[in-house]
Design a protein around this motif. Sequence first.
Motif, PDB file in Angstrom:
ATOM      1  N   SER A  52       0.925  -1.277  -0.020  1.00 49.83           N
ATOM      2  CA  SER A  52      -0.058   0.020  -0.006  1.00 49.83           C
ATOM      3  C   SER A  52       0.855   1.224   0.083  1.00 49.83           C
ATOM      4  CB  SER A  52      -0.952  -0.194   1.327  1.00 49.83           C
ATOM      5  OG  SER A  52      -0.327   0.027   2.289  1.00 49.83           O
ATOM      6  N   GLY A  53       0.290   2.379  -0.264  1.00 52.71           N
ATOM      7  CA  GLY A  53       0.886   3.646  -0.185  1.00 52.71           C
ATOM      8  C   GLY A  53       1.487   4.214  -1.692  1.00 52.71           C
ATOM      9  N   GLY A  54       1.280   3.714  -2.676  1.00 48.97           N
ATOM     10  CA  GLY A  54       1.587   4.211  -3.911  1.00 48.97           C
ATOM     11  C   GLY A  54       0.677   5.257  -4.256  1.00 48.97           C
ATOM     12  N   GLY A  55       0.863   6.195  -5.189  1.00 44.75           N
ATOM     13  CA  GLY A  55       0.289   7.221  -5.468  1.00 44.75           C
ATOM     14  C   GLY A  55       0.988   8.080  -6.631  1.00 44.75           C
ATOM     15  N   SER A  56       0.443   9.242  -6.858  1.00 43.63           N
ATOM     16  CA  SER A  56       0.971  10.166  -7.860  1.00 43.63           C
ATOM     17  C   SER A  56       1.422  11.465  -7.225  1.00 43.63           C
ATOM     18  CB  SER A  56      -0.203  10.604  -8.800  1.00 43.63           C
ATOM     19  OG  SER A  56      -0.621   9.572  -9.538  1.00 43.63           O
ATOM     20  N   VAL A  57       2.451  11.679  -7.325  1.00 45.24           N
ATOM     21  CA  VAL A  57       3.158  12.917  -6.809  1.00 45.24           C
ATOM     22  C   VAL A  57       3.940  13.853  -7.936  1.00 45.24           C
ATOM     23  CG1 VAL A  57       3.414  11.854  -4.503  1.00 45.24           C
ATOM     24  CG2 VAL A  57       5.325  11.818  -6.269  1.00 45.24           C
ATOM     25  N   GLN A  58       4.388  15.027  -7.312  1.00 44.22           N
ATOM     26  CA  GLN A  58       5.163  15.727  -8.516  1.00 44.22           C
ATOM     27  C   GLN A  58       6.535  15.499  -8.101  1.00 44.22           C
ATOM     28  OE1 GLN A  58       4.086  19.976  -8.002  1.00 44.22           O
ATOM     29  NE2 GLN A  58       2.598  19.641  -9.897  1.00 44.22           N
TER      30      GLN A  58
END
Length: 123
Positions: A7-13
């Motif tokens: 868990s913990g993935g996502g989209s970031v700059q």
Amino acid sequence: QVQLVESGGGSVQAGGSLRLSCAASTYLFKMAWFRQAPEKEREGVAGIAHDGRTNYADSVKGRFTISKDNAKNTLYLQMNNLKPEDTAMYYCAAGPSRIYFFGWASRNEYNNWGQGTQVTVSS
């Protein structure tokens, strides 16, 4: 059958941070994070041995930190100063042996894999 749940993935700059977690159904001696970008080979990112020794790919040294909470059977990957080239599916891996036969970054060391969590870094 050992279960690993990331868990913990996502989209970031670019320049941002993410923390990945991997909950294991039981204790395993060696664990690691791998990643795979589209049309590329799966590569080792960071590994942690049963005694706590850590190893990192050159591309992430100084930016990523692997750690493990043995009481919770949970593996973490703190990722700072993320770059677009870090974009990939990240997988948790675990192996039953105390020693490394092929090296921490070899997929052959690990016989348990999670389903993966996507990390996307935009510029």
